[in-house]
Structure formats: structure tokens, C-alpha cells
Design a protein around this motif. Structure first.
Motif, PDB file in Angstrom:
ATOM      1  N   MET A   1       0.857  -1.195   0.000  1.00 35.15           N
ATOM      2  CA  MET A   1       0.000   0.000   0.000  1.00 35.15           C
ATOM      3  C   MET A   1       0.889   1.238   0.000  1.00 35.15           C
ATOM      4  SD  MET A   1      -2.805   1.214   2.843  1.00 35.15           S
ATOM      5  CE  MET A   1      -3.839  -0.209   2.516  1.00 35.15           C
ATOM      6  N   ARG A   2       0.556   2.199  -0.836  1.00 25.10           N
ATOM      7  CA  ARG A   2       1.322   3.439  -0.906  1.00 25.10           C
ATOM      8  C   ARG A   2       0.873   4.409   0.183  1.00 25.10           C
ATOM      9  NH1 ARG A   2       4.340   6.073  -4.682  1.00 25.10           N
ATOM     10  NH2 ARG A   2       3.957   4.439  -6.222  1.00 25.10           N
ATOM     11  N   SER A   3       1.852   4.924   0.926  1.00 27.40           N
ATOM     12  CA  SER A   3       1.548   5.873   1.981  1.00 27.40           C
ATOM     13  C   SER A   3       0.938   7.138   1.379  1.00 27.40           C
ATOM     14  CB  SER A   3       2.829   6.230   2.749  1.00 27.40           C
ATOM     15  OG  SER A   3       2.587   7.278   3.649  1.00 27.40           O
ATOM     16  N   LEU A   4      -0.018   7.735   2.117  1.00 25.04           N
ATOM     17  CA  LEU A   4      -0.687   8.926   1.609  1.00 25.04           C
ATOM     18  C   LEU A   4       0.259  10.105   1.475  1.00 25.04           C
ATOM     19  CD1 LEU A   4      -4.071   8.761   3.555  1.00 25.04           C
ATOM     20  CD2 LEU A   4      -3.665   8.211   1.162  1.00 25.04           C
ATOM     21  N   ASN A   5       1.317  10.139   2.313  1.00 23.10           N
ATOM     22  CA  ASN A   5       2.241  11.267   2.252  1.00 23.10           C
ATOM     23  C   ASN A   5       3.500  10.941   1.453  1.00 23.10           C
ATOM     24  OD1 ASN A   5       3.534   9.520   3.919  1.00 23.10           O
ATOM     25  ND2 ASN A   5       3.791  10.924   5.650  1.00 23.10           N
ATOM     26  N   ARG A   6       3.493   9.872   0.714  1.00 25.82           N
ATOM     27  CA  ARG A   6       4.649   9.497  -0.102  1.00 25.82           C
ATOM     28  C   ARG A   6       4.573  10.217  -1.445  1.00 25.82           C
ATOM     29  NH1 ARG A   6       8.460   5.343  -0.450  1.00 25.82           N
ATOM     30  NH2 ARG A   6       8.883   4.536  -2.527  1.00 25.82           N
ATOM     31  N   LYS A   7       5.507  11.110  -1.692  1.00 23.57           N
ATOM     32  CA  LYS A   7       5.488  11.889  -2.920  1.00 23.57           C
ATOM     33  C   LYS A   7       5.917  11.037  -4.105  1.00 23.57           C
ATOM     34  CE  LYS A   7       6.640  16.350  -0.787  1.00 23.57           C
ATOM     35  NZ  LYS A   7       7.633  17.455  -0.776  1.00 23.57           N
ATOM     36  N   PRO A   8       5.345  11.269  -5.270  1.00 24.72           N
ATOM     37  CA  PRO A   8       5.838  10.596  -6.475  1.00 24.72           C
ATOM     38  C   PRO A   8       7.297  10.954  -6.721  1.00 24.72           C
ATOM     39  CG  PRO A   8       3.727  11.679  -6.888  1.00 24.72           C
ATOM     40  CD  PRO A   8       4.194  12.154  -5.546  1.00 24.72           C
ATOM     41  N   LEU A   9       8.047  10.003  -7.250  1.00 25.56           N
ATOM     42  CA  LEU A   9       9.465  10.244  -7.504  1.00 25.56           C
ATOM     43  C   LEU A   9       9.669  11.422  -8.448  1.00 25.56           C
ATOM     44  CD1 LEU A   9      12.410   9.442  -7.163  1.00 25.56           C
ATOM     45  CD2 LEU A   9      12.100   7.757  -8.988  1.00 25.56           C
ATOM     46  N   SER A  10       8.801  11.576  -9.441  1.00 21.94           N
ATOM     47  CA  SER A  10       8.948  12.683 -10.389  1.00 21.94           C
ATOM     48  C   SER A  10       8.871  14.036  -9.686  1.00 21.94           C
ATOM     49  CB  SER A  10       7.875  12.596 -11.474  1.00 21.94           C
ATOM     50  OG  SER A  10       6.579  12.615 -10.909  1.00 21.94           O
ATOM     51  N   ARG A  11       8.012  14.136  -8.687  1.00 30.12           N
ATOM     52  CA  ARG A  11       7.904  15.405  -7.955  1.00 30.12           C
ATOM     53  C   ARG A  11       9.153  15.639  -7.094  1.00 30.12           C
ATOM     54  NH1 ARG A  11       3.123  17.292  -3.687  1.00 30.12           N
ATOM     55  NH2 ARG A  11       4.271  19.081  -2.847  1.00 30.12           N
ATOM     56  N   LEU A  12       9.648  14.593  -6.433  1.00 28.12           N
ATOM     57  CA  LEU A  12      10.855  14.729  -5.627  1.00 28.12           C
ATOM     58  C   LEU A  12      12.036  15.171  -6.484  1.00 28.12           C
ATOM     59  CD1 LEU A  12      10.738  11.628  -3.248  1.00 28.12           C
ATOM     60  CD2 LEU A  12      10.483  14.029  -2.613  1.00 28.12           C
ATOM     61  N   VAL A  13      12.168  14.585  -7.661  1.00 27.23           N
ATOM     62  CA  VAL A  13      13.264  14.935  -8.554  1.00 27.23           C
ATOM     63  C   VAL A  13      13.172  16.403  -8.940  1.00 27.23           C
ATOM     64  CG1 VAL A  13      14.159  14.591 -10.885  1.00 27.23           C
ATOM     65  CG2 VAL A  13      13.630  12.608  -9.448  1.00 27.23           C
ATOM     66  N   ARG A  14      11.976  16.870  -9.277  1.00 25.42           N
ATOM     67  CA  ARG A  14      11.801  18.283  -9.638  1.00 25.42           C
ATOM     68  C   ARG A  14      12.209  19.194  -8.478  1.00 25.42           C
ATOM     69  NH1 ARG A  14       6.891  16.299 -12.389  1.00 25.42           N
ATOM     70  NH2 ARG A  14       6.975  16.933 -14.578  1.00 25.42           N
ATOM     71  N   GLU A  15      11.753  18.866  -7.283  1.00 22.18           N
ATOM     72  CA  GLU A  15      12.048  19.708  -6.124  1.00 22.18           C
ATOM     73  C   GLU A  15      13.550  19.777  -5.858  1.00 22.18           C
ATOM     74  OE1 GLU A  15       9.789  17.951  -3.004  1.00 22.18           O
ATOM     75  OE2 GLU A  15       7.892  18.862  -3.624  1.00 22.18           O
ATOM     76  N   GLN A  16      14.241  18.639  -5.946  1.00 17.10           N
ATOM     77  CA  GLN A  16      15.658  18.607  -5.624  1.00 17.10           C
ATOM     78  C   GLN A  16      16.503  19.307  -6.678  1.00 17.10           C
ATOM     79  OE1 GLN A  16      16.740  17.741  -2.716  1.00 17.10           O
ATOM     80  NE2 GLN A  16      14.668  17.128  -2.107  1.00 17.10           N
ATOM     81  N   LEU A  17      16.206  19.097  -7.947  1.00 17.31           N
ATOM     82  CA  LEU A  17      17.012  19.721  -9.000  1.00 17.31           C
ATOM     83  C   LEU A  17      16.777  21.226  -9.069  1.00 17.31           C
ATOM     84  CD1 LEU A  17      16.824  17.103 -11.889  1.00 17.31           C
ATOM     85  CD2 LEU A  17      18.723  17.563 -10.335  1.00 17.31           C
ATOM     86  N   ALA A  18      15.545  21.659  -8.834  1.00 14.96           N
ATOM     87  CA  ALA A  18      15.259  23.097  -8.861  1.00 14.96           C
ATOM     88  C   ALA A  18      15.761  23.780  -7.596  1.00 14.96           C
ATOM     89  CB  ALA A  18      13.759  23.334  -9.028  1.00 14.96           C
ATOM     90  N   GLY A  19      15.634  23.103  -6.443  1.00 13.72           N
ATOM     91  CA  GLY A  19      16.035  23.696  -5.170  1.00 13.72           C
ATOM     92  C   GLY A  19      17.516  23.538  -4.890  1.00 13.72           C
ATOM     93  N   ARG A  20      17.925  22.313  -4.622  1.00 12.33           N
ATOM     94  CA  ARG A  20      19.340  22.069  -4.286  1.00 12.33           C
ATOM     95  C   ARG A  20      20.245  22.173  -5.508  1.00 12.33           C
ATOM     96  NH1 ARG A  20      19.826  19.527   0.788  1.00 12.33           N
ATOM     97  NH2 ARG A  20      17.839  18.766   1.619  1.00 12.33           N
ATOM     98  N   GLY A  21      19.747  21.720  -6.669  1.00 10.95           N
ATOM     99  CA  GLY A  21      20.597  21.692  -7.850  1.00 10.95           C
ATOM    100  C   GLY A  21      20.735  23.017  -8.572  1.00 10.95           C
ATOM    101  N   GLY A  22      19.814  23.948  -8.336  1.00  8.22           N
ATOM    102  CA  GLY A  22      19.888  25.263  -8.969  1.00  8.22           C
ATOM    103  C   GLY A  22      19.616  25.259 -10.455  1.00  8.22           C
ATOM    104  N   LEU A  23      18.874  24.276 -10.952  1.00 10.31           N
ATOM    105  CA  LEU A  23      18.558  24.207 -12.368  1.00 10.31           C
ATOM    106  C   LEU A  23      17.200  24.830 -12.656  1.00 10.31           C
ATOM    107  CD1 LEU A  23      19.637  20.555 -13.310  1.00 10.31           C
ATOM    108  CD2 LEU A  23      21.037  22.616 -13.120  1.00 10.31           C
ATOM    109  N   ASN A  24      16.998  25.213 -13.904  1.00 12.01           N
ATOM    110  CA  ASN A  24      15.706  25.720 -14.354  1.00 12.01           C
ATOM    111  C   ASN A  24      14.954  24.595 -15.057  1.00 12.01           C
ATOM    112  OD1 ASN A  24      16.001  28.535 -13.601  1.00 12.01           O
ATOM    113  ND2 ASN A  24      17.544  28.643 -15.206  1.00 12.01           N
ATOM    114  N   GLU A  25      13.681  24.441 -14.723  1.00 13.07           N
ATOM    115  CA  GLU A  25      12.875  23.416 -15.373  1.00 13.07           C
ATOM    116  C   GLU A  25      12.311  23.949 -16.688  1.00 13.07           C
ATOM    117  OE1 GLU A  25       9.255  20.240 -14.478  1.00 13.07           O
ATOM    118  OE2 GLU A  25       9.606  21.912 -13.086  1.00 13.07           O
ATOM    119  N   VAL A  26      12.353  23.120 -17.711  1.00 13.53           N
ATOM    120  CA  VAL A  26      11.773  23.483 -18.995  1.00 13.53           C
ATOM    121  C   VAL A  26      10.740  22.433 -19.393  1.00 13.53           C
ATOM    122  CG1 VAL A  26      13.846  24.676 -19.788  1.00 13.53           C
ATOM    123  CG2 VAL A  26      13.573  22.248 -20.291  1.00 13.53           C
TER     124      VAL A  26
END
Length: 309
Positions: A1-26
Motif C-alpha cells: 500500500m502506498r503511503s498517503l504522504n509518499r510523494k511521487p518520484l517525479s515530484r521529488l526529482v523536480r524539487e531537488q534539482l530546482a532547489g538544491r541543484g539550482g537548475l531551471n525546469e523546462v
């Protein structure tokens, strides 16, 4: 069963690359130009074709993100000298058709991919940054499996600087510098480009299901830097592995930089690493640090053929 507060991997990747990685999303179009597909070594005959294409040479749904990211890099280089972008989106790897739900209809196979593209003048720095960004994704998205090693099977990566990405022994992507001819096909001149692409479906099964508590050290840690001369054929991973096993107090070996040329022998580089020591039971003394330093140097000499600069 997937936890209700478990974020999709795609969202985590976006958050980390835009936040910690300093990249711009296109966001790029879901179709690719024929000349970019050909430059990247993609067989147009194996792509999913669409009716009502926006142009005769853009009737293939994108089988990967790199061709479109190169086009986005070329567009942005008109306004700036360096570009650092990423995209998370659907790709259509081949013309395979799969049943859709219970409708009986067949649709082209698709999967979610991550693409990264960096443009600048220093190829070594670009390659290292792309590799570091994938390590950032592995660590902060809690992936227990993501290995960067070996030769990838992609047409856009230059043989001089490329690595395959795998998870659990299964290929999930690649990273590397983009071949000069591919850059020219995309209209990119005067700069170098490094790219990476990962299939997120191959990583989602390797996310950590548990969080482990690790106590902070009660006693202060100590560190020291070493500069050693090592052969170019010896990768950083080998040096790091040898250093971590060299002494019981060593808890980290951090890459600080390297230098080639001048007094450094041909085929070698001067590598600087920082060794971190964590005490066990009592505060570290000068003698403890000295003994650990000698042990690290001896291990690097035996295990990596390195000598003190």
C-alpha cells in the motif's frame, strides 16, 4: 500500500534539482525534429508517428528527452553564455503498443524520464556537475540503487566522457558530454554541453522504504587534506574506496580537486582529497591523527598506486 504522504518520484526529482541543484525546469514539445533524432542516433522508423504533425519533419513522438533539451539549450544560448536546465516528462521509447486498461484499445508504450542539460566552456566541470546532480538525486530522493559506471548505448554521448546509469543491475540511462557533431546539428556553437537522461520507472522500485536514525557524534571530528599523484586510469571511486577502508577512524573521503600538466607526469593527475576522522571513545590526539594519515597514505599507495605529492 502506498503511503498517503509518499510523494511521487517525479515530484521529488523536480524539487531537488530546482532547489538544491539550482537548475531551471523546462517543458518541451512531445515531438522531436528529424535532424536531432538522426544526430542522436535514433532510428526514425522505430518511433511513434503522429497524424497532424506541426511540421513534416516533426511527426515523431519523442523517444527521449535529450534531442529536445539540446534544442532548448540552443534557443537559450542566444540570451546567455551558460545554460542549466532539466525536464521531467513522458517519452515514447519505441513503437510498441500495449493494451490500455480494460478498454481493449492499444496505445504506444510510454514512460517518465528525467533529462538534464548543461552548457558552458569547461567540459570537465560540466561532466562533473552532471554526475554530481545525479548523485544529488540518488541521495536526496532516497534511492538505494543508482550506479554510474560502464559504457552506455546512446548515440549522443562522446566516448571520451560518458557513463551508463543502472539500478539493480538494469540499465536506466546515461550521462556524458555531447558529441561535437550532435551539438552542431542542434545549432550549438562555441560551448560544450553535458547531458544526462534517466528512466524514472527503473528507479522508483529502488526507493528506500525506511528511515534509519543515526546519532550525531558526541566528540568533535577532525579532518586533513592529502594531495597525491595518481594515474589517470584510476577513477575517483577507487581512491575513495581505498581511503575509507584504510583506518577504523576514517568516516569520509571527500573529493576536493585535481590538477594536470606542468610538473605532473604524463598520464597522471594530482588529486586532493579531504579525510574525515570520527573519534571512538575519546578525543582525537595529534598521534591518532598522524597514525590515521600514515595508514591512509600506505593504503592509497598499495591499493591505488598513489604517492604523496
Amino acid at each position: 500500500m502506498r503511503s498517503l504522504n509518499r510523494k511521487p518520484l517525479s515530484r521529488l526529482v523536480r524539487e531537488q534539482l530546482a532547489g538544491r541543484g539550482g537548475l531551471n525546469e523546462v517543458l518541451t514539445y512531445p515531438w522531436s525534429a528529424d535532424h536531432l533524432l538522426a544526430a542522436c542516433g535514433v532510428d526514425k522508423g522505430a518511433t511513434v508517428r503522429i497524424d497532424g504533425a506541426p511540421a513534416p519533419d516533426r511527426d515523431s513522438l519523442r523517444p527521449a528527452l535529450v534531442p529536445n533539451l539540446l534544442e532548448a539549450v540552443a534557443d537559450n544560448l542566444r540570451y546567455r553564455k551558460e545554460v542549466a536546465v532539466f525536464e521531467v516528462g513522458e517519452v515514447f521509447p519505441d513503437a510498441t503498443r500495449l493494451p490500455y486498461g480494460g478498454s481493449g484499445e492499444e496505445l504506444p508504450a510510454q514512460t517518465t524520464a528525467l533529462g538534464i542539460a548543461l552548457a558552458g566552456t569547461d567540459g570537465v566541470a560540466l561532466f562533473r556537475r552532471v554526475k554530481g546532480l545525479l548523485e544529488l538525486v540518488r541521495r536526496h530522493c532516497h534511492l538505494v540503487e543508482l550506479t554510474l559506471s560502464g559504457e552506455p548505448v546512446v548515440g549522443w554521448a562522446d566516448p571520451s566522457a560518458r557513463l551508463a546509469a543502472s539500478a539493480g543491475g538494469v540499465a536506466v540511462g546515461a550521462l556524458g558530454l555531447v558529441r561535437p557533431r550532435v551539438c552542431r546539428a542542434a545549432g550549438i556553437v562555441g560551448v560544450l554541453v553535458a547531458c544526462a537522461e534517466l528512466r524514472l520507472a527503473g528507479l522508483d522500485a529502488h526507493r528506500s522504504r525506511e528511515n534509519a536514525y543515526a546519532a550525531l557524534p558526541e566528540l568533535p571530528e577532525s579532518d586533513f587534506d592529502l594531495s597525491v599523484v595518481v594515474a589517470d586510469a584510476v577513477p575517483w571511486e577507487a581512491v575513495e574506496s581505498v581511503a575509507l577502508r584504510s583506518h577504523g577512524l576514517v568516516t569520509a573521503a571527500t573529493y576536493m580537486g585535481e590538477y594536470s600538466g606542468s610538473w605532473v607526469p604524463s598520464g597522471h593527475r594530482s588529486l586532493t582529497l579531504r579525510i574525515t576522522l570520527r573519534p571512538k571513545g575519546s578525543t582525537l590526539t595529534a598521534a591518532d591523527i598522524g597514525a590515521a594519515r600514515e595508514a591512509v597514505l600506505a593504503a592509497l599507495a598499495d591499493g591505488a598506486g598513489a604517492r604523496l605529492r
